[in-house]
Design an enzyme around this catalytic site. Structure first.
Site, PDB file in Angstrom:
ATOM      1  N   SER A  88      -2.058   1.156  -3.865  1.00  0.00           N
ATOM      2  CA  SER A  88      -3.511   0.979  -3.772  1.00  0.00           C
ATOM      3  C   SER A  88      -4.053   1.964  -2.752  1.00  0.00           C
ATOM      4  O   SER A  88      -3.351   2.352  -1.808  1.00  0.00           O
ATOM      5  CB  SER A  88      -3.849  -0.449  -3.322  1.00  0.00           C
ATOM      6  OG  SER A  88      -5.234  -0.565  -3.011  1.00  0.00           O
ATOM      7  N   TYR A  96      -2.453  -7.635   2.043  1.00  0.00           N
ATOM      8  CA  TYR A  96      -2.419  -6.687   0.926  1.00  0.00           C
ATOM      9  C   TYR A  96      -2.282  -5.254   1.436  1.00  0.00           C
ATOM     10  O   TYR A  96      -1.443  -4.481   0.960  1.00  0.00           O
ATOM     11  CB  TYR A  96      -3.690  -6.842   0.099  1.00  0.00           C
ATOM     12  CG  TYR A  96      -3.774  -5.973  -1.127  1.00  0.00           C
ATOM     13  CD1 TYR A  96      -3.152  -6.338  -2.307  1.00  0.00           C
ATOM     14  CD2 TYR A  96      -4.515  -4.784  -1.112  1.00  0.00           C
ATOM     15  CE1 TYR A  96      -3.244  -5.555  -3.445  1.00  0.00           C
ATOM     16  CE2 TYR A  96      -4.620  -3.991  -2.238  1.00  0.00           C
ATOM     17  CZ  TYR A  96      -3.976  -4.382  -3.407  1.00  0.00           C
ATOM     18  OH  TYR A  96      -4.075  -3.587  -4.533  1.00  0.00           O
ATOM     19  N   LYS A 144       1.165  -3.104   0.650  1.00  0.00           N
ATOM     20  CA  LYS A 144       1.020  -1.933  -0.214  1.00  0.00           C
ATOM     21  C   LYS A 144       1.416  -0.654   0.528  1.00  0.00           C
ATOM     22  O   LYS A 144       1.979   0.273  -0.068  1.00  0.00           O
ATOM     23  CB  LYS A 144      -0.419  -1.839  -0.732  1.00  0.00           C
ATOM     24  CG  LYS A 144      -0.751  -2.852  -1.811  1.00  0.00           C
ATOM     25  CD  LYS A 144       0.073  -2.656  -3.075  1.00  0.00           C
ATOM     26  CE  LYS A 144      -0.415  -3.523  -4.216  1.00  0.00           C
ATOM     27  NZ  LYS A 144       0.304  -3.298  -5.483  1.00  0.00           N
TER      28      LYS A 144
END
Length: 263
Positions: free
Chosen positions: A144, A157, A161
């Site tokens: 991401s 997150y 990531k």
């Protein structure tokens, strides 16, 4: 352009909807056979059957949780039993988070670590030997833009990531000797069903203009002023796994409509 993917076998996780489904269909359109992985048995099997019928390839769906060792073992065995092994692995399964560092408990950190990082580690251990036996392969990790440009409301997150991106680079250096290319794609705004669902929920009490809500997000963040479609992103995945990208090794590619604010 012939991408050299006919009769290759691609394993795609998170493949019953959104980006993963578009990627699986993109491979099938190039003549590759596909193993679709998702937790929902009925949906993933139905999408596999549809793809096989639409594109004249072999496609199978397996219900498995990639965040568990048992789920990964089932995927590795399915690739062997159904297709004789895999040539391509797309680590796509994942989801956003919503927390603060001060309030998020350990078990939430662990759950996202298992989903975004350990799934990729375990799948590499299981699928790389299959690729070696078939003469090589390609692995793509869907990370991401948040891996390098974090959003304030999803620190877990962001962190997991970023770890996935480093794992991808490290794996690339280890397996290129076996003719296995590993790369990372960092998407920006992609119009998945999750985005639409969230937008509808957030605008339900204020008139329901979910499309306007999403356009506002695009206007604020992406110089291109729109979301990508899953198919647009899938095109890049497919190309990067093809013979036409044979010198792409250990790199990270931003497909974000200009959202990244650094060089």
């Amino acid at each position: 352009m012939d991408l050299g993917l006919k009769k290759k076998v691609a394993v795609v996780t998170g493949a019953s909807v959104g980006i993963g489904l578009a990627v699986a269909e993109g491979f099938a359109a190039e003549g590759a056979d596909v193993l679709l992985v998702a937790r929902g048995k009925e949906r993933v099997e139905a999408e596999a059957a549809r793809i096989a019928a639409d594109h004249g390839v072999k496609a199978a769906g397996i219900s498995a949780d990639v965040a568990t060792a048992e789920g990964v073992a089932a995927i590795v065995e399915a690739a062997r039993a159904e297709f004789g092994g895999a040539d391509i692995l797309i680590n796509n399964a994942g989801t956003g988070s919503n927390e603060t560092i001060m309030e998020a408990p350990d078990d939430k950190w662990q759950a996202y670590w298992d989903l975004h990082v350990m799934a990729a580690v375990r799948l590499a251990r299981g699928i790389v030997p299959q690729m070696k036996a078939r003469g090589g392969g390609a692995i793509i990790h869907n990370a991401s833009i948040c891996a390098v440009q974090p959003l304030w409301y999803e620190p877990i997150y962001n962190v997991t990531k970023a770890a996935l991106m480093m794992f991808s680079k490290t794996l690339a250096n280890e397996v290129i000797k076996d003719n296995i290319r590993v790369n990372t794609i960092n998407p920006g705004l992609v119009l998945t069903p999750d985005w639409i669902k969230t937008a509808k929920q957030l605008t339900a009490s204020s008139g329901g203009d979910w499309e306007g809500y999403l356009q506002g997000i695009a206007d604020e963040n992406a110089p291109i002023k729109r979301f990508a479609s899953p198919q647009e992103l899938a095109n890049f995945f497919v190309f990067l796994c093809s013979d036409k990208a044979s010198y792409s090794v250990g790199s990270t590619y931003f497909v974000d409509g200009g959202w990244l604010r650094t060089l």
